[in-house]
Design a protein around this motif. Structure first.
Motif, PDB file in Angstrom:
ATOM      1  N   ARG A 286      37.523  29.713  44.331  1.00 36.12           N
ATOM      2  CA  ARG A 286      36.070  29.769  44.095  1.00 36.12           C
ATOM      3  C   ARG A 286      35.576  31.208  43.999  1.00 36.12           C
ATOM      4  N   LEU A 287      36.266  32.138  44.651  1.00 38.89           N
ATOM      5  CA  LEU A 287      35.883  33.543  44.514  1.00 38.89           C
ATOM      6  C   LEU A 287      36.129  34.043  43.096  1.00 38.89           C
ATOM      7  N   LEU A 288      37.068  33.410  42.398  1.00 36.36           N
ATOM      8  CA  LEU A 288      37.368  33.781  41.025  1.00 36.36           C
ATOM      9  C   LEU A 288      36.437  33.111  40.021  1.00 36.36           C
ATOM     10  N   MET A 289      35.652  32.132  40.464  1.00 34.49           N
ATOM     11  CA  MET A 289      34.806  31.375  39.545  1.00 34.49           C
ATOM     12  C   MET A 289      33.842  32.260  38.739  1.00 34.49           C
ATOM     13  N   PRO A 290      33.253  33.306  39.305  1.00 29.03           N
ATOM     14  CA  PRO A 290      32.351  34.143  38.498  1.00 29.03           C
ATOM     15  C   PRO A 290      33.039  34.937  37.392  1.00 29.03           C
ATOM     16  N   ALA A 291      34.380  34.976  37.381  1.00 25.71           N
ATOM     17  CA  ALA A 291      35.099  35.763  36.370  1.00 25.71           C
ATOM     18  C   ALA A 291      35.190  34.985  35.060  1.00 25.71           C
ATOM     19  N   PHE A 292      34.054  34.559  34.549  1.00 20.87           N
ATOM     20  CA  PHE A 292      34.028  33.708  33.359  1.00 20.87           C
ATOM     21  C   PHE A 292      34.586  34.369  32.102  1.00 20.87           C
ATOM     22  N   PRO A 293      34.565  35.728  31.961  1.00 19.63           N
ATOM     23  CA  PRO A 293      35.162  36.293  30.746  1.00 19.63           C
ATOM     24  C   PRO A 293      36.645  35.979  30.582  1.00 19.63           C
ATOM     25  N   LEU A 294      37.331  35.613  31.679  1.00 21.67           N
ATOM     26  CA  LEU A 294      38.726  35.210  31.555  1.00 21.67           C
ATOM     27  C   LEU A 294      38.877  33.966  30.684  1.00 21.67           C
ATOM     28  N   LEU A 295      37.807  33.178  30.582  1.00 27.30           N
ATOM     29  CA  LEU A 295      37.862  31.944  29.808  1.00 27.30           C
ATOM     30  C   LEU A 295      37.634  32.175  28.313  1.00 27.30           C
ATOM     31  N   LEU A 296      37.177  33.354  27.950  1.00 26.45           N
ATOM     32  CA  LEU A 296      36.818  33.595  26.548  1.00 26.45           C
ATOM     33  C   LEU A 296      38.013  33.486  25.591  1.00 26.45           C
TER      34      LEU A 296
ATOM     35  N   THR B 270      35.186  41.822  34.988  1.00 27.75           N
ATOM     36  CA  THR B 270      36.250  40.876  35.279  1.00 27.75           C
ATOM     37  C   THR B 270      37.345  41.517  36.115  1.00 27.75           C
ATOM     38  N   GLY B 271      37.690  42.756  35.782  1.00 27.10           N
ATOM     39  CA  GLY B 271      38.732  43.437  36.534  1.00 27.10           C
ATOM     40  C   GLY B 271      38.371  43.608  38.000  1.00 27.10           C
ATOM     41  N   VAL B 272      37.127  43.969  38.283  1.00 26.75           N
ATOM     42  CA  VAL B 272      36.705  44.154  39.675  1.00 26.75           C
ATOM     43  C   VAL B 272      36.699  42.823  40.419  1.00 26.75           C
ATOM     44  N   VAL B 273      36.194  41.768  39.771  1.00 30.53           N
ATOM     45  CA  VAL B 273      36.195  40.442  40.410  1.00 30.53           C
ATOM     46  C   VAL B 273      37.620  40.012  40.724  1.00 30.53           C
ATOM     47  N   LEU B 274      38.534  40.213  39.776  1.00 31.73           N
ATOM     48  CA  LEU B 274      39.942  39.850  39.989  1.00 31.73           C
ATOM     49  C   LEU B 274      40.538  40.623  41.165  1.00 31.73           C
TER      50      LEU B 274
ATOM     51  N   LEU C 191      46.183  34.396  35.310  1.00 31.40           N
ATOM     52  CA  LEU C 191      44.953  35.182  35.376  1.00 31.40           C
ATOM     53  C   LEU C 191      45.160  36.570  34.768  1.00 31.40           C
ATOM     54  N   ILE C 192      46.272  37.201  35.129  1.00 31.01           N
ATOM     55  CA  ILE C 192      46.556  38.532  34.590  1.00 31.01           C
ATOM     56  C   ILE C 192      46.756  38.460  33.082  1.00 31.01           C
ATOM     57  N   TRP C 193      47.461  37.428  32.617  1.00 34.83           N
ATOM     58  CA  TRP C 193      47.691  37.269  31.172  1.00 34.83           C
ATOM     59  C   TRP C 193      46.374  37.097  30.422  1.00 34.83           C
ATOM     60  N   LEU C 194      45.464  36.282  30.969  1.00 37.00           N
ATOM     61  CA  LEU C 194      44.168  36.084  30.315  1.00 37.00           C
ATOM     62  C   LEU C 194      43.388  37.387  30.258  1.00 37.00           C
ATOM     63  N   TYR C 195      43.491  38.190  31.313  1.00 36.45           N
ATOM     64  CA  TYR C 195      42.798  39.483  31.295  1.00 36.45           C
ATOM     65  C   TYR C 195      43.387  40.392  30.219  1.00 36.45           C
ATOM     66  N   VAL C 196      44.715  40.412  30.124  1.00 31.74           N
ATOM     67  CA  VAL C 196      45.377  41.244  29.107  1.00 31.74           C
ATOM     68  C   VAL C 196      44.993  40.777  27.703  1.00 31.74           C
ATOM     69  N   VAL C 197      44.920  39.466  27.507  1.00 33.92           N
ATOM     70  CA  VAL C 197      44.500  38.941  26.209  1.00 33.92           C
ATOM     71  C   VAL C 197      43.077  39.396  25.895  1.00 33.92           C
ATOM     72  N   GLY C 198      42.214  39.374  26.908  1.00 34.45           N
ATOM     73  CA  GLY C 198      40.844  39.853  26.707  1.00 34.45           C
ATOM     74  C   GLY C 198      40.818  41.314  26.272  1.00 34.45           C
ATOM     75  N   VAL C 199      41.704  42.121  26.857  1.00 35.37           N
ATOM     76  CA  VAL C 199      41.805  43.537  26.452  1.00 35.37           C
ATOM     77  C   VAL C 199      42.261  43.632  25.003  1.00 35.37           C
ATOM     78  N   ARG C 200      43.261  42.827  24.652  1.00 33.93           N
ATOM     79  CA  ARG C 200      43.781  42.870  23.280  1.00 33.93           C
ATOM     80  C   ARG C 200      42.756  42.363  22.270  1.00 33.93           C
ATOM     81  N   GLN C 201      41.917  41.433  22.707  1.00 34.64           N
ATOM     82  CA  GLN C 201      40.863  40.940  21.822  1.00 34.64           C
ATOM     83  C   GLN C 201      39.675  41.899  21.770  1.00 34.64           C
ATOM     84  N   ARG C 202      39.807  43.015  22.468  1.00 29.71           N
ATOM     85  CA  ARG C 202      38.778  44.064  22.460  1.00 29.71           C
ATOM     86  C   ARG C 202      37.446  43.549  22.980  1.00 29.71           C
ATOM     87  N   GLN C 203      37.508  42.836  24.111  1.00 32.28           N
ATOM     88  CA  GLN C 203      36.257  42.484  24.773  1.00 32.28           C
ATOM     89  C   GLN C 203      35.502  43.768  25.109  1.00 32.28           C
ATOM     90  N   PRO C 204      34.182  43.739  25.087  1.00 31.95           N
ATOM     91  CA  PRO C 204      33.408  44.944  25.414  1.00 31.95           C
ATOM     92  C   PRO C 204      33.749  45.474  26.804  1.00 31.95           C
TER      93      PRO C 204
END
Length: 381
Positions: free
Chosen positions: A332-342, A313-317, A293-306
């Protein structure tokens, strides 16, 4: 026109076709999950309808829809479980649907969840399509559908409703529709406690917009003011009803054993797994899962997600991983963090269609089987 407001390239017609394909894929995956649940229940003798609509939190939502707030259960250890812990939008919609048709409140909850899950899929596609293109949009929806706990999307739970409101609010922010974003964020705040993640995402985007323009526009200000109203209204109402003031809702959650401890209880839970060989394997799996989960978030940062997506995503995590309580709820609490899937959606979109279909299909089958097993066992609390 700001970067957030720039229209995506491509024609509207082809975009609609891609959106329709995404919804079709989503519906197919969910149908597979329900079929697997029905088949599994045929062997266990349990009712799939009951598992989806009248177990765990679904019962609490239905009781709120039928009788309103004020019901509580005192456990043998003295802790009090009050239905004030459950935010009101889902039971309000259950009452509305039941009031205009022949369905009971439990079945109305299934209808609301089904419609909301399709709206959530549409919102996820809209966000991913705008940022990374149509293929990534379809892949993002498919990945959200095949999550191991994706069966919750078909239950009378609030995850689908919240994700729909959050996704479309974020899309409204990305397209500069500030008032719409604020209204949707307010409704998200009436759905789940994590609605604050949507509010903070909108506020972060508003700060950037104000700094860029050098002034605050009327629509930006109105959207920012509307965003927290839903959550604030309910929390203040609970505080007034319980006599606990601003902390009344936190007292209610404490009765359920919930709270925020920075992840200490969760870390101890994982550490306790290493007292046996089977437990150590489970503990190692949890560590790998959190690291992923943390790696996917970091990748999202590197991909310059808005910024709004990163804040959301950070708050949900943080709220999901660092909260005390029943740890089986965290997936299931993590399910709304869909930007992690991008990031995964982008990677799949770059593959040949046949390979992407093979991957999604395999994960969908595995997820359907796991969901059936899960609901017939411990299930989502």
């Amino acid at each position: 026109m700001t970067d957030l407001e720039k229209p995506p390239a491509g024609g509207t017609t082809s975009r609609r076709h891609a959106a329709a394909l995404a919804l079709l894929v989503y519906a197919g995956v969910r149908a597979l999950g329900l079929a697997a649940l029905a088949a599994w229940c045929a062997g266990t003798g349990k009712s799939p309808h009951t598992l989806l609509s009248a177990r765990w939190d679904s019962l609490w939502y239905v009781r709120v829809a039928e009788h309103g707030y004020g019901w509580e259960v005192t456990l043998p250890d003295g802790s009090v479980h009050s239905n004030l812990a459950f935010f009101p939008l889902l039971p309000w919609l259950e009452r509305l649907v039941a009031g205009v048709g022949p369905l009971g409140h439990a079945d109305a909850g299934l209808v609301v969840s089904a419609v909301a899950s399709l709206c959530a899929a549409g919102g996820i596609f809209a966000v991913a399509d705008r940022l990374y293109g149509r293929r990534a949009g379809v892949c993002a929806v498919a990945l959200w559908a095949v999550l191991p706990v994706g069966i919750v999307q078909s239950m009378a739970y609030s995850e689908s409703l919240f994700t729909a409101l959050a996704a479309w609010s974020l899309y409204a922010v990305l397209t500069g529709r500030w008032v719409t974003a604020g209204l949707l964020a307010s409704f998200a705040g009436l759905t789940r406690p994590v609605g604050g993640a949507v509010v903070l995402a909108l506020w972060a985007a508003a700060v950037v917009e104000v700094r860029r323009r050098g002034r605050i526009g009327a629509r930006v200000a109105l959207g920012a003011l509307l965003a927290p109203l839903g959550a604030a209204a309910y929390v203040l109402w609970v505080g007034h009803r319980t006599g606990g003031g601003l902390f009344g809702y936190l007292d209610v959650q404490e009765g359920w054993g919930n709270g925020f401890d920075g992840g200490y209880a969760f870390a101890r839970f994982i550490g306790d797994k290493f007292t046996s060989v089977p437990g150590a394997l489970a503990g190692l799996g949890l560590i790998v899962g959190v690291a992923l989960l943390i790696w996917l978030y970091v990748v999202g940062v590197r991909q310059r997600q808005p910024l709004p997506l990163l804040v959301y995503t950070g708050v949900v995590l943080v709220l999901a991983l660092c909260a005390a309580g029943y740890f089986g709820s965290k997936p299931r609490l993590l399910m709304p963090a869909f930007p992690l899937l991008l990031p995964l959606a982008v990677a799949l979109a770059r593959r040949r269609t046949s390979r992407s279909v093979l991957v999604i299909g395999g994960v969908a089958v595995a997820g359907a089987v796991y969901g059936a097993f899960w609901l017939n066992g411990s299930g989502p609390p």
